[in-house]
Design a protein around this motif. Structure first.
Motif, PDB file in Angstrom:
ATOM      1  N   LYS A   1       0.837  -1.188   0.000  1.00  0.00           N
ATOM      2  CA  LYS A   1       0.000   0.000   0.000  1.00  0.00           C
ATOM      3  C   LYS A   1       0.882   1.252   0.000  1.00  0.00           C
ATOM      4  O   LYS A   1       1.825   1.346   0.768  1.00  0.00           O
ATOM      5  CB  LYS A   1      -0.932   0.000   1.209  1.00  0.00           C
ATOM      6  CG  LYS A   1      -2.006  -1.077   1.155  1.00  0.00           C
ATOM      7  CD  LYS A   1      -2.951  -0.983   2.338  1.00  0.00           C
ATOM      8  CE  LYS A   1      -4.048  -2.035   2.231  1.00  0.00           C
ATOM      9  NZ  LYS A   1      -4.996  -1.951   3.367  1.00  0.00           N
ATOM     10  N   HIS A   2       0.525   2.188  -0.876  1.00  0.00           N
ATOM     11  CA  HIS A   2       1.326   3.405  -1.043  1.00  0.00           C
ATOM     12  C   HIS A   2       0.383   4.603  -1.068  1.00  0.00           C
ATOM     13  O   HIS A   2      -0.563   4.651  -1.866  1.00  0.00           O
ATOM     14  CB  HIS A   2       2.129   3.330  -2.341  1.00  0.00           C
ATOM     15  CG  HIS A   2       2.914   4.560  -2.650  1.00  0.00           C
ATOM     16  ND1 HIS A   2       4.054   4.909  -1.957  1.00  0.00           N
ATOM     17  CD2 HIS A   2       2.722   5.537  -3.579  1.00  0.00           C
ATOM     18  CE1 HIS A   2       4.537   6.037  -2.450  1.00  0.00           C
ATOM     19  NE2 HIS A   2       3.753   6.440  -3.433  1.00  0.00           N
ATOM     20  N   THR A   3       0.608   5.569  -0.203  1.00  0.00           N
ATOM     21  CA  THR A   3      -0.240   6.755  -0.123  1.00  0.00           C
ATOM     22  C   THR A   3       0.413   7.909  -0.869  1.00  0.00           C
ATOM     23  O   THR A   3       1.570   8.263  -0.600  1.00  0.00           O
ATOM     24  CB  THR A   3      -0.499   7.154   1.340  1.00  0.00           C
ATOM     25  OG1 THR A   3      -1.129   6.066   2.017  1.00  0.00           O
ATOM     26  CG2 THR A   3      -1.395   8.386   1.409  1.00  0.00           C
ATOM     27  N   LEU A   4      -0.311   8.488  -1.798  1.00  0.00           N
ATOM     28  CA  LEU A   4       0.214   9.593  -2.601  1.00  0.00           C
ATOM     29  C   LEU A   4       0.198  10.889  -1.802  1.00  0.00           C
ATOM     30  O   LEU A   4      -0.746  11.142  -1.038  1.00  0.00           O
ATOM     31  CB  LEU A   4      -0.610   9.744  -3.874  1.00  0.00           C
ATOM     32  CG  LEU A   4      -0.580   8.522  -4.806  1.00  0.00           C
ATOM     33  CD1 LEU A   4      -1.530   8.721  -5.966  1.00  0.00           C
ATOM     34  CD2 LEU A   4       0.833   8.273  -5.305  1.00  0.00           C
TER      35      LEU A   4
ATOM     36  N   ARG B   1      -4.531   9.687  -1.793  1.00  0.00           N
ATOM     37  CA  ARG B   1      -5.175   8.424  -2.132  1.00  0.00           C
ATOM     38  C   ARG B   1      -4.191   7.275  -1.901  1.00  0.00           C
ATOM     39  O   ARG B   1      -3.018   7.373  -2.269  1.00  0.00           O
ATOM     40  CB  ARG B   1      -5.625   8.438  -3.591  1.00  0.00           C
ATOM     41  CG  ARG B   1      -6.337   7.167  -4.016  1.00  0.00           C
ATOM     42  CD  ARG B   1      -7.083   7.365  -5.297  1.00  0.00           C
ATOM     43  NE  ARG B   1      -7.755   6.152  -5.718  1.00  0.00           N
ATOM     44  CZ  ARG B   1      -8.646   6.092  -6.693  1.00  0.00           C
ATOM     45  NH1 ARG B   1      -8.990   7.205  -7.318  1.00  0.00           N
ATOM     46  NH2 ARG B   1      -9.203   4.955  -7.032  1.00  0.00           N
ATOM     47  N   THR B   2      -4.687   6.210  -1.292  1.00  0.00           N
ATOM     48  CA  THR B   2      -3.856   5.030  -1.055  1.00  0.00           C
ATOM     49  C   THR B   2      -4.150   3.994  -2.131  1.00  0.00           C
ATOM     50  O   THR B   2      -5.305   3.621  -2.354  1.00  0.00           O
ATOM     51  CB  THR B   2      -4.128   4.424   0.334  1.00  0.00           C
ATOM     52  OG1 THR B   2      -3.788   5.395   1.338  1.00  0.00           O
ATOM     53  CG2 THR B   2      -3.295   3.173   0.550  1.00  0.00           C
ATOM     54  N   ILE B   3      -3.096   3.572  -2.820  1.00  0.00           N
ATOM     55  CA  ILE B   3      -3.243   2.595  -3.887  1.00  0.00           C
ATOM     56  C   ILE B   3      -2.365   1.391  -3.581  1.00  0.00           C
ATOM     57  O   ILE B   3      -1.502   1.431  -2.696  1.00  0.00           O
ATOM     58  CB  ILE B   3      -2.853   3.192  -5.255  1.00  0.00           C
ATOM     59  CG1 ILE B   3      -1.394   3.638  -5.225  1.00  0.00           C
ATOM     60  CG2 ILE B   3      -3.765   4.340  -5.631  1.00  0.00           C
ATOM     61  CD1 ILE B   3      -0.911   4.159  -6.549  1.00  0.00           C
TER      62      ILE B   3
ATOM     63  N   GLN C   1      -0.834  11.449 -11.671  1.00  0.00           N
ATOM     64  CA  GLN C   1      -1.453  11.690 -12.967  1.00  0.00           C
ATOM     65  C   GLN C   1      -2.348  10.532 -13.384  1.00  0.00           C
ATOM     66  O   GLN C   1      -3.422  10.751 -13.973  1.00  0.00           O
ATOM     67  CB  GLN C   1      -0.371  11.929 -14.026  1.00  0.00           C
ATOM     68  CG  GLN C   1       0.384  13.225 -13.828  1.00  0.00           C
ATOM     69  CD  GLN C   1       1.416  13.458 -14.909  1.00  0.00           C
ATOM     70  OE1 GLN C   1       1.105  13.396 -16.098  1.00  0.00           O
ATOM     71  NE2 GLN C   1       2.648  13.731 -14.503  1.00  0.00           N
ATOM     72  N   VAL C   2      -1.927   9.307 -13.082  1.00  0.00           N
ATOM     73  CA  VAL C   2      -2.764   8.147 -13.399  1.00  0.00           C
ATOM     74  C   VAL C   2      -4.073   8.210 -12.621  1.00  0.00           C
ATOM     75  O   VAL C   2      -5.151   7.919 -13.152  1.00  0.00           O
ATOM     76  CB  VAL C   2      -2.010   6.832 -13.098  1.00  0.00           C
ATOM     77  CG1 VAL C   2      -2.951   5.641 -13.188  1.00  0.00           C
ATOM     78  CG2 VAL C   2      -0.845   6.649 -14.062  1.00  0.00           C
ATOM     79  N   VAL C   3      -3.982   8.585 -11.342  1.00  0.00           N
ATOM     80  CA  VAL C   3      -5.186   8.698 -10.522  1.00  0.00           C
ATOM     81  C   VAL C   3      -6.127   9.754 -11.097  1.00  0.00           C
ATOM     82  O   VAL C   3      -7.344   9.532 -11.214  1.00  0.00           O
ATOM     83  CB  VAL C   3      -4.817   9.039  -9.062  1.00  0.00           C
ATOM     84  CG1 VAL C   3      -6.058   9.480  -8.281  1.00  0.00           C
ATOM     85  CG2 VAL C   3      -4.180   7.835  -8.374  1.00  0.00           C
ATOM     86  N   GLU C   4      -5.590  10.920 -11.479  1.00  0.00           N
ATOM     87  CA  GLU C   4      -6.423  11.964 -12.065  1.00  0.00           C
ATOM     88  C   GLU C   4      -7.087  11.481 -13.354  1.00  0.00           C
ATOM     89  O   GLU C   4      -8.276  11.746 -13.600  1.00  0.00           O
ATOM     90  CB  GLU C   4      -5.592  13.210 -12.353  1.00  0.00           C
ATOM     91  CG  GLU C   4      -5.199  14.002 -11.116  1.00  0.00           C
ATOM     92  CD  GLU C   4      -4.527  15.306 -11.472  1.00  0.00           C
ATOM     93  OE1 GLU C   4      -4.452  15.623 -12.687  1.00  0.00           O
ATOM     94  OE2 GLU C   4      -4.086  16.023 -10.556  1.00  0.00           O
ATOM     95  N   TRP C   5      -6.304  10.780 -14.180  1.00  0.00           N
ATOM     96  CA  TRP C   5      -6.850  10.263 -15.437  1.00  0.00           C
ATOM     97  C   TRP C   5      -7.960   9.249 -15.166  1.00  0.00           C
ATOM     98  O   TRP C   5      -9.024   9.299 -15.784  1.00  0.00           O
ATOM     99  CB  TRP C   5      -5.727   9.621 -16.248  1.00  0.00           C
ATOM    100  CG  TRP C   5      -6.224   8.787 -17.389  1.00  0.00           C
ATOM    101  CD1 TRP C   5      -6.658   9.236 -18.602  1.00  0.00           C
ATOM    102  CD2 TRP C   5      -6.346   7.370 -17.407  1.00  0.00           C
ATOM    103  NE1 TRP C   5      -7.040   8.173 -19.379  1.00  0.00           N
ATOM    104  CE2 TRP C   5      -6.859   7.021 -18.674  1.00  0.00           C
ATOM    105  CE3 TRP C   5      -6.061   6.365 -16.493  1.00  0.00           C
ATOM    106  CZ2 TRP C   5      -7.104   5.697 -19.047  1.00  0.00           C
ATOM    107  CZ3 TRP C   5      -6.304   5.046 -16.846  1.00  0.00           C
ATOM    108  CH2 TRP C   5      -6.816   4.718 -18.113  1.00  0.00           C
ATOM    109  N   TRP C   6      -7.723   8.325 -14.213  1.00  0.00           N
ATOM    110  CA  TRP C   6      -8.738   7.313 -13.924  1.00  0.00           C
ATOM    111  C   TRP C   6     -10.019   7.956 -13.381  1.00  0.00           C
ATOM    112  O   TRP C   6     -11.122   7.568 -13.767  1.00  0.00           O
ATOM    113  CB  TRP C   6      -8.202   6.293 -12.937  1.00  0.00           C
ATOM    114  CG  TRP C   6      -9.279   5.332 -12.474  1.00  0.00           C
ATOM    115  CD1 TRP C   6      -9.814   5.208 -11.239  1.00  0.00           C
ATOM    116  CD2 TRP C   6      -9.971   4.382 -13.290  1.00  0.00           C
ATOM    117  NE1 TRP C   6     -10.783   4.259 -11.206  1.00  0.00           N
ATOM    118  CE2 TRP C   6     -10.910   3.721 -12.461  1.00  0.00           C
ATOM    119  CE3 TRP C   6      -9.891   4.027 -14.636  1.00  0.00           C
ATOM    120  CZ2 TRP C   6     -11.757   2.733 -12.934  1.00  0.00           C
ATOM    121  CZ3 TRP C   6     -10.748   3.038 -15.115  1.00  0.00           C
ATOM    122  CH2 TRP C   6     -11.664   2.412 -14.272  1.00  0.00           C
TER     123      TRP C   6
END
Length: 267
Positions: free
Chosen positions: A57-60, A65-67, A197-202
């Motif tokens: 688990k990694h928190t941005l 957001r934790t992904i 950026q991936v999170v924003e895109w998703w």
């Protein structure tokens, strides 16, 4: 796994069967020779993980957001470090097969390589210890080809003779030191910006991933675009890739949609 392939090959016909037989025969020749070549060098290694799956688990830092970072490490072992003096240092081993090998590029670029650094970071989280060194382990794919009407057994004998005559051409390794500062720097300057950026895109397409051009409110989605072909694109040099026809002709022949992106990581 080799036995599993051999069980399945009775259901494979034609050219696919021939290619599978060639692949299996090449592995049977090369792998024992690889083990013999590196036997002495590997005596001081204690492997702690091989083909081990991870889920970290990694928190941005911006979106909070934790992904989940998921994957599979090739191998981890303990051995004396080439840089820190630690006699039981944690090493990451990356295993690759390549046709063309750029020695200078491989050695100089490991600290920037996405896969290598992602593995190094997740190792530090899972083991609560930074890996201090990387062993980049490469087997060169044979360039010699079967001759017209040559039997597979004869080709494999030629391959074995070629490997015996120049084993260092086929089996190569590079060892590179890696500091905790380099890993932390990569996370801050590469991993986090990419994932943000991936999170924003998703978030912009998740309401309808198969029609990503507009946001949920109907406005144009400026975070999604069709990647253009250009001078730096592989298509410009004939490297079309698996999705070339899908992108250029909307032709999905030979492709199928998975329910999960990486089935090998599913428990």
């Amino acid at each position: 796994w080799l036995a599993d392939y051999e069980k399945k090959r009775k259901n494979i016909k034609g050219d696919d069967r021939e290619q599978l037989e060639l692949l299996l025969g090449t592995i049977r020749v090369m792998f024992p020779m690889y083990l013999k070549f590196w036997a002495k060098a590997d005596t001081n290694k204690v492997y702690v993980a091989q083909e081990q799956k991870f889920c970290v688990k990694h928190t941005l830092p911006v979106s909070k957001r934790t992904i989940q970072l998921r994957g599979r490490w090739d191998a981890l072992f303990r051995a004396p470090s080439r840089s820190s003096g630690n006699q039981h240092a944690l090493w990451l081993q990356e295993n690759k097969t390549k046709s063309n090998i750029d020695e200078e590029g491989l050695q100089g670029g490991l600290q920037y390589d996405l896969q290598t650094m992602l593995y190094s970071y997740t190792i530090s989280r899972e083991y609560n210890e930074y890996p201090t060194d990387i062993c980049y382990n490469v087997i060169r794919r044979p360039a010699i080809r079967m001759r017209v009407n040559e039997r597979l057994v004869d080709y494999l004998l030629r391959l074995e003779e070629d490997i015996n005559s120049r084993p260092t051409f086929y089996f190569m390794r590079w060892e590179t030191a890696l500091s905790s500062r380099e890993i932390d720097h990569w996370v801050q300057h590469t991993l986090n910006p990419i994932l943000e950026q991936v999170v924003e895109w998703w978030e912009s397409i998740k309401h309808n991933p198969f029609d990503p051009w507009r946001l949920a409110n109907g406005e144009p989605n400026l975070r999604h675009y069709l990647r253009p072909f250009g001078v730096y694109d592989g298509a410009a040099t004939g490297q079309r890739g698996d999705f070339f026809d899908l992108v250029t002709k909307q032709n999905s022949y030979g492709l199928f949609q998975r329910t999960v992106p990486f089935p090998e990581l599913v428990d």
